[in-house]
Design a protein around this motif. Structure first.
Motif, PDB file in Angstrom:
ATOM      1  N   ASP A  69       6.008   4.924  -7.768  1.00 28.43           N
ATOM      2  CA  ASP A  69       7.181   4.056  -7.635  1.00 28.43           C
ATOM      3  C   ASP A  69       6.953   2.671  -8.247  1.00 28.43           C
ATOM      4  N   ASN A  95      11.090   3.029   1.338  1.00 30.75           N
ATOM      5  CA  ASN A  95      10.118   3.465   2.335  1.00 30.75           C
ATOM      6  C   ASN A  95       9.193   4.532   1.749  1.00 30.75           C
ATOM      7  N   SER A  96       8.093   4.749   2.414  1.00 30.70           N
ATOM      8  CA  SER A  96       7.129   5.775   1.981  1.00 30.70           C
ATOM      9  C   SER A  96       6.810   5.635   0.502  1.00 30.70           C
ATOM     10  N   VAL A 144       2.266  -0.648  -6.172  1.00 29.40           N
ATOM     11  CA  VAL A 144       1.893   0.196  -5.036  1.00 29.40           C
ATOM     12  C   VAL A 144       0.440   0.616  -5.212  1.00 29.40           C
ATOM     13  N   GLU A 168       5.146   5.325  -3.053  1.00 31.19           N
ATOM     14  CA  GLU A 168       4.078   6.059  -3.727  1.00 31.19           C
ATOM     15  C   GLU A 168       3.648   5.281  -4.958  1.00 31.19           C
ATOM     16  N   ARG A 226      13.823   8.642   0.663  1.00 30.24           N
ATOM     17  CA  ARG A 226      12.877   7.539   0.866  1.00 30.24           C
ATOM     18  C   ARG A 226      13.522   6.182   0.622  1.00 30.24           C
ATOM     19  N   SER A 275      -2.948   2.644  -4.155  1.00 31.63           N
ATOM     20  CA  SER A 275      -3.257   3.947  -3.534  1.00 31.63           C
ATOM     21  C   SER A 275      -4.436   3.834  -2.574  1.00 31.63           C
ATOM     22  N   GLN A 330       0.835  -1.196   0.000  1.00 34.07           N
ATOM     23  CA  GLN A 330       0.000   0.000   0.000  1.00 34.07           C
ATOM     24  C   GLN A 330       0.873   1.251   0.000  1.00 34.07           C
ATOM     25  N   ALA A 331       0.333   2.311  -0.534  1.00 36.21           N
ATOM     26  CA  ALA A 331       1.047   3.589  -0.514  1.00 36.21           C
ATOM     27  C   ALA A 331       1.417   3.934   0.928  1.00 36.21           C
ATOM     28  N   GLY A 332       2.646   4.391   1.084  1.00 35.09           N
ATOM     29  CA  GLY A 332       3.152   4.685   2.416  1.00 35.09           C
ATOM     30  C   GLY A 332       3.908   3.537   3.043  1.00 35.09           C
ATOM     31  N   GLY A 333       3.806   2.374   2.437  1.00 33.60           N
ATOM     32  CA  GLY A 333       4.467   1.194   2.978  1.00 33.60           C
ATOM     33  C   GLY A 333       5.904   1.074   2.521  1.00 33.60           C
ATOM     34  N   SER A 334       6.504  -0.069   2.875  1.00 32.30           N
ATOM     35  CA  SER A 334       7.924  -0.303   2.582  1.00 32.30           C
ATOM     36  C   SER A 334       8.122  -1.659   1.928  1.00 32.30           C
TER      37      SER A 334
END
Length: 120
Positions: free
Chosen positions: A89, A83-84, A118, A86, A66, A120, A13-17
């Motif tokens: 990416d 990380n983080s 990824v 988007e 990131r 959103s 998910q967006a924000g994940g790593s």
């Protein structure tokens, strides 16, 4: 022969790593720079990050702060900590390395790619 094998891609998910890994194997005398590129659908392959054998790094502006590239010279491996994440990416991530296979022969090698999605 030399092989580069990537692993670690997947859906996040967006924000994940995610952490991508790359292992080089075969007739390797030494490895100069290693790096990661990515290619999104309908886009050209673009540089993400590179690292020299001495540990100097270079990043695309879009991932600075990131993503972190690292390598283990003793194991002929490289990693990309992302990380983080988007949606921008997303794409297929390719590991590349400039490898010396003999005293006089140096070539650039590419892995087969690992896909990062990824949501959103």
């Amino acid at each position: 022969q030399v092989q580069l094998v990537e692993s670690g891609g997947g859906l996040v998910q967006a924000g994940g790593s995610l952490r991508l890994s790359c292992a080089a194997s075969g007739s390797i005398f030494s490895i100069n720079d290693m790096g990661w590129y990515r290619q999104a659908p309908r886009n050209e392959r673009e540089l993400v990050a590179t690292i020299t054998s001495g540990g100097s790094t270079n990043y695309a502006d879009s991932v600075k702060g990131r993503f972190t590239i690292s390598r283990d010279n003793a194991k002929n491996t490289a990693a990309l900590q992302m990380n983080s994440l988007e949606p921008e990416d997303a794409g297929v991530y390719y590991c590349t390395a400039n490898i010396r296979t003999t005293v006089r022969a140096t070539n650039r090698y590419w892995g087969q790619g690992t896909e990062v999605t990824v949501s959103s």
